[in-house]
Design an enzyme around this catalytic site. Structure first.
Site, PDB file in Angstrom:
ATOM      1  N   HIS A  62      -8.787   2.633  -0.043  1.00  0.00           N
ATOM      2  CA  HIS A  62      -8.649   1.646   1.041  1.00  0.00           C
ATOM      3  C   HIS A  62      -9.987   1.004   1.417  1.00  0.00           C
ATOM      4  O   HIS A  62     -10.051  -0.192   1.687  1.00  0.00           O
ATOM      5  CB  HIS A  62      -7.957   2.288   2.253  1.00  0.00           C
ATOM      6  CG  HIS A  62      -6.538   2.649   1.950  1.00  0.00           C
ATOM      7  ND1 HIS A  62      -5.992   3.897   2.175  1.00  0.00           N
ATOM      8  CD2 HIS A  62      -5.544   1.913   1.384  1.00  0.00           C
ATOM      9  CE1 HIS A  62      -4.731   3.907   1.779  1.00  0.00           C
ATOM     10  NE2 HIS A  62      -4.439   2.724   1.294  1.00  0.00           N
ATOM     11  N   ASP A  86       1.785   2.236   3.937  1.00  0.00           N
ATOM     12  CA  ASP A  86       1.226   3.439   4.570  1.00  0.00           C
ATOM     13  C   ASP A  86       0.248   3.082   5.691  1.00  0.00           C
ATOM     14  O   ASP A  86      -0.054   3.921   6.537  1.00  0.00           O
ATOM     15  CB  ASP A  86       0.544   4.326   3.514  1.00  0.00           C
ATOM     16  CG  ASP A  86      -0.453   3.545   2.682  1.00  0.00           C
ATOM     17  OD1 ASP A  86      -1.527   3.227   3.200  1.00  0.00           O
ATOM     18  OD2 ASP A  86      -0.158   3.238   1.506  1.00  0.00           O
ATOM     19  N   GLU A 106       5.653  -6.140   3.881  1.00  0.00           N
ATOM     20  CA  GLU A 106       6.082  -4.912   3.192  1.00  0.00           C
ATOM     21  C   GLU A 106       7.596  -5.023   2.967  1.00  0.00           C
ATOM     22  O   GLU A 106       8.345  -5.340   3.881  1.00  0.00           O
ATOM     23  CB  GLU A 106       5.715  -3.689   4.047  1.00  0.00           C
ATOM     24  CG  GLU A 106       6.395  -2.392   3.720  1.00  0.00           C
ATOM     25  CD  GLU A 106       6.141  -1.861   2.306  1.00  0.00           C
ATOM     26  OE1 GLU A 106       4.985  -1.622   1.950  1.00  0.00           O
ATOM     27  OE2 GLU A 106       7.139  -1.676   1.565  1.00  0.00           O
ATOM     28  N   ASP A 138      10.009  -9.482   0.772  1.00  0.00           N
ATOM     29  CA  ASP A 138       9.392  -9.412  -0.553  1.00  0.00           C
ATOM     30  C   ASP A 138       8.145 -10.313  -0.532  1.00  0.00           C
ATOM     31  O   ASP A 138       8.217 -11.458  -0.049  1.00  0.00           O
ATOM     32  CB  ASP A 138      10.421  -9.898  -1.580  1.00  0.00           C
ATOM     33  CG  ASP A 138       9.790 -10.211  -2.914  1.00  0.00           C
ATOM     34  OD1 ASP A 138       9.058  -9.353  -3.432  1.00  0.00           O
ATOM     35  OD2 ASP A 138      10.003 -11.324  -3.427  1.00  0.00           O
ATOM     36  N   GLY A 139       7.032  -9.808  -1.043  1.00  0.00           N
ATOM     37  CA  GLY A 139       5.780 -10.556  -0.998  1.00  0.00           C
ATOM     38  C   GLY A 139       5.874 -11.915  -1.666  1.00  0.00           C
ATOM     39  O   GLY A 139       5.306 -12.900  -1.192  1.00  0.00           O
ATOM     40  N   ASP A 156      -1.460  -4.570  -2.199  1.00  0.00           N
ATOM     41  CA  ASP A 156      -1.528  -3.099  -2.234  1.00  0.00           C
ATOM     42  C   ASP A 156      -0.130  -2.607  -2.603  1.00  0.00           C
ATOM     43  O   ASP A 156       0.616  -2.110  -1.758  1.00  0.00           O
ATOM     44  CB  ASP A 156      -1.954  -2.591  -0.854  1.00  0.00           C
ATOM     45  CG  ASP A 156      -2.098  -1.080  -0.813  1.00  0.00           C
ATOM     46  OD1 ASP A 156      -2.099  -0.446  -1.883  1.00  0.00           O
ATOM     47  OD2 ASP A 156      -2.203  -0.530   0.300  1.00  0.00           O
ATOM     48  N   SER A 157       0.199  -2.754  -3.865  1.00  0.00           N
ATOM     49  CA  SER A 157       1.593  -2.565  -4.278  1.00  0.00           C
ATOM     50  C   SER A 157       1.776  -1.286  -5.094  1.00  0.00           C
ATOM     51  O   SER A 157       0.810  -0.665  -5.535  1.00  0.00           O
ATOM     52  CB  SER A 157       2.027  -3.744  -5.148  1.00  0.00           C
ATOM     53  OG  SER A 157       1.392  -3.664  -6.397  1.00  0.00           O
ATOM     54  N   ASP A 159       3.375   0.282  -8.690  1.00  0.00           N
ATOM     55  CA  ASP A 159       3.175  -0.178 -10.067  1.00  0.00           C
ATOM     56  C   ASP A 159       4.265  -1.181 -10.462  1.00  0.00           C
ATOM     57  O   ASP A 159       5.290  -1.292  -9.777  1.00  0.00           O
ATOM     58  CB  ASP A 159       3.165   1.038 -11.011  1.00  0.00           C
ATOM     59  CG  ASP A 159       1.875   1.848 -10.864  1.00  0.00           C
ATOM     60  OD1 ASP A 159       0.906   1.304 -10.297  1.00  0.00           O
ATOM     61  OD2 ASP A 159       1.834   3.004 -11.307  1.00  0.00           O
ATOM     62  N   PRO A 163      10.785  -3.039  -7.267  1.00  0.00           N
ATOM     63  CA  PRO A 163      10.482  -4.169  -6.386  1.00  0.00           C
ATOM     64  C   PRO A 163       9.111  -4.798  -6.621  1.00  0.00           C
ATOM     65  O   PRO A 163       8.890  -5.954  -6.273  1.00  0.00           O
ATOM     66  CB  PRO A 163      10.570  -3.568  -4.975  1.00  0.00           C
ATOM     67  CG  PRO A 163      10.504  -2.093  -5.136  1.00  0.00           C
ATOM     68  CD  PRO A 163      11.025  -1.782  -6.511  1.00  0.00           C
TER      69      PRO A 163
HETATM   70  N1  SAM Z   1      -2.088   2.418  -2.757  1.00  0.00           N
HETATM   71  C1  SAM Z   1      -0.890   2.571  -3.482  1.00  0.00           C
HETATM   72  C2  SAM Z   1      -1.076   2.612  -4.962  1.00  0.00           C
HETATM   73  O1  SAM Z   1      -2.173   2.331  -5.462  1.00  0.00           O
HETATM   74  O2  SAM Z   1      -0.137   2.977  -5.655  1.00  0.00           O
HETATM   75  C3  SAM Z   1       0.175   1.628  -3.027  1.00  0.00           C
HETATM   76  C4  SAM Z   1       0.616   2.078  -1.685  1.00  0.00           C
HETATM   77  S1  SAM Z   1       1.757   1.172  -0.749  1.00  0.00           S
HETATM   78  C5  SAM Z   1       2.739   2.509  -0.222  1.00  0.00           C
HETATM   79  C6  SAM Z   1       2.788   0.273  -1.886  1.00  0.00           C
HETATM   80  C7  SAM Z   1       3.872  -0.500  -1.156  1.00  0.00           C
HETATM   81  O3  SAM Z   1       4.218  -1.681  -1.878  1.00  0.00           O
HETATM   82  C8  SAM Z   1       5.175   0.278  -0.985  1.00  0.00           C
HETATM   83  O4  SAM Z   1       5.328   0.624   0.361  1.00  0.00           O
HETATM   84  C9  SAM Z   1       6.266  -0.683  -1.468  1.00  0.00           C
HETATM   85  O5  SAM Z   1       7.412  -0.666  -0.672  1.00  0.00           O
HETATM   86  C10 SAM Z   1       5.519  -2.012  -1.397  1.00  0.00           C
HETATM   87  N2  SAM Z   1       6.108  -3.055  -2.264  1.00  0.00           N
HETATM   88  C11 SAM Z   1       6.577  -2.910  -3.525  1.00  0.00           C
HETATM   89  N3  SAM Z   1       7.067  -4.084  -3.970  1.00  0.00           N
HETATM   90  C12 SAM Z   1       6.876  -4.995  -2.974  1.00  0.00           C
HETATM   91  C13 SAM Z   1       7.161  -6.374  -2.841  1.00  0.00           C
HETATM   92  N4  SAM Z   1       7.750  -7.060  -3.832  1.00  0.00           N
HETATM   93  N5  SAM Z   1       6.821  -6.992  -1.694  1.00  0.00           N
HETATM   94  C14 SAM Z   1       6.226  -6.311  -0.676  1.00  0.00           C
HETATM   95  N6  SAM Z   1       5.949  -4.988  -0.742  1.00  0.00           N
HETATM   96  C15 SAM Z   1       6.249  -4.349  -1.876  1.00  0.00           C
END
Ligand code: SAM
Length: 285
Positions: A62, A86, A106, A138-139, A156-157, A159, A163
């Site tokens: 972070h 998170d 998110e 959705d982003g 910060d997604s 993999d 989604p």
């Molecule tokens: N730091 C982490 C890593 O390196 O793996 C990522 C942490 S954060 C919890 C990832 C977040 O991305 C998840 O809460 C997930 O719900 C969100 N996410 C996944 N796809 C997304 C999308 N299309 N739009 C917005 N958020 C998304």
């Protein structure tokens, strides 16, 4: 016998965490979420079989995702965070007094709600900061429909499965480019380079097609096993990653922050990539 959590990022090799206590498990409408306690890493969040963040080492990821672009840019006021449920990244971004507004998009509200409850040290009140606006969307959809422009867009997604797949696509990078104010910068979570080199290669192709200046920088995050973690970097202002150590040191000291991983020297050094990554992204330096 203690149960364990297996993460398999590539065929033939995995990492295992002891689950000392299972704190929460749910199949949300979007993903399988597990939060558990581990004696080495503290509380751990995993989504769809992949470790997302741990209490012990989250500061590395972070701090590097927030402070490198904010201090390189020097005048960030409006930030867009995609993902990051998170709250750890939001916390670090908001430590900069210059930040006036952060929109965090998110897709899965459950992640925010459960992390507020089980991983409160990550957000430390950041979701309630008056500068924060949370959008559940959705982003990609958000970026396609907003007129707002941001000095910094942080992805910060998870993999590129489920989604998050769209967040690694060229249309998404293009939407980020449109969402940046002049001189803005975007940074993306780009996986553990050694194990996920294709991910870095594909992102490099997109960034190269769209941005005047792009690169990757890295940090070693112990719970993301397999080596260094790659952050994608793109801007139309090449000067942002060519500052002297003195400039970054001055900005860091003016920010009055104390950090546990980030230092100005690490900031500059993080852009020096190993040859196998340079080869994969078609660069010589
Ligand atoms: N730091 C982490 C890593 O390196 O793996 C990522 C942490 S954060 C919890 C990832 C977040 O991305 C998840 O809460 C997930 O719900 C969100 N996410 C996944 N796809 C997304 C999308 N299309 N739009 C917005 N958020 C998304």
């Amino acid at each position: 016998m203690t149960s364990s959590y297996h993460e398999q990022l590539c065929d033939g090799w995995d990492q295992r965490f002891c689950i000392d206590a299972l704190l929460y498990e749910e199949k949300t409408p979007l993903q399988h979420l597990v939060i558990f306690e581990n004696r080495a890493f503290g509380r751990v969040l995993a989504l769809d079989g992949v470790i997302q963040t741990t209490q012990a080492d989250e500061f590395i990821y972070h701090e590097m995702m927030a402070h490198v672009p904010i201090l390189a840019h020097g005048n960030v006021r409006r930030v867009l965070i995609i993902g990051g449920g998170d709250g750890g990244l939001l916390r670090e971004v908001l430590r900069h007094r210059s930040i006036e507004r952060v929109v965090q998009v998110e897709i899965d509200k459950s992640v925010i709600d459960l992390c507020r409850r089980y991983l409160p040290d990550h957000s430390q009140g950041a979701f309630d900061d008056p500068r924060t606006e949370i959008v559940i969307d959705d982003g990609m959809h958000f970026l396609e429909h907003t007129d707002e422009r941001f000095d910094l867009i942080l992805t910060d997604s998870t993999d590129p499965e489920g989604p998050a797949r769209v967040l690694f696509s060229r249309p998404y990078y293009s939407a980020c480019k449109n969402g940046l104010s002049p001189g803005g910068v975007m940074v993306t979570q780009n996986g553990v380079a050694f194990l996920q080199l294709d991910e870095v290669r594909t992102s490099a192709g997109h960034l190269n097609a769209l941005f005047r200046d792009w690169h990757f920088y890295s940090a070693a995050v112990p719970s993301y096993s397999g080596g260094i973690m790659a952050f994608g970097w793109a801007s139309n202002d090449p000067s942002l990653r060519r500052h002297s150590l003195k400039t970054i040191q001055q900005r860091f000291s003016q920010s009055n922050m104390s950090t546990r991983y980030y230092t100005p020297a690490i900031h500059l050094g993080a852009f020096a990539l190993p040859q196998y990554i340079l080869d994969a992204i078609g660069k010589s330096v």
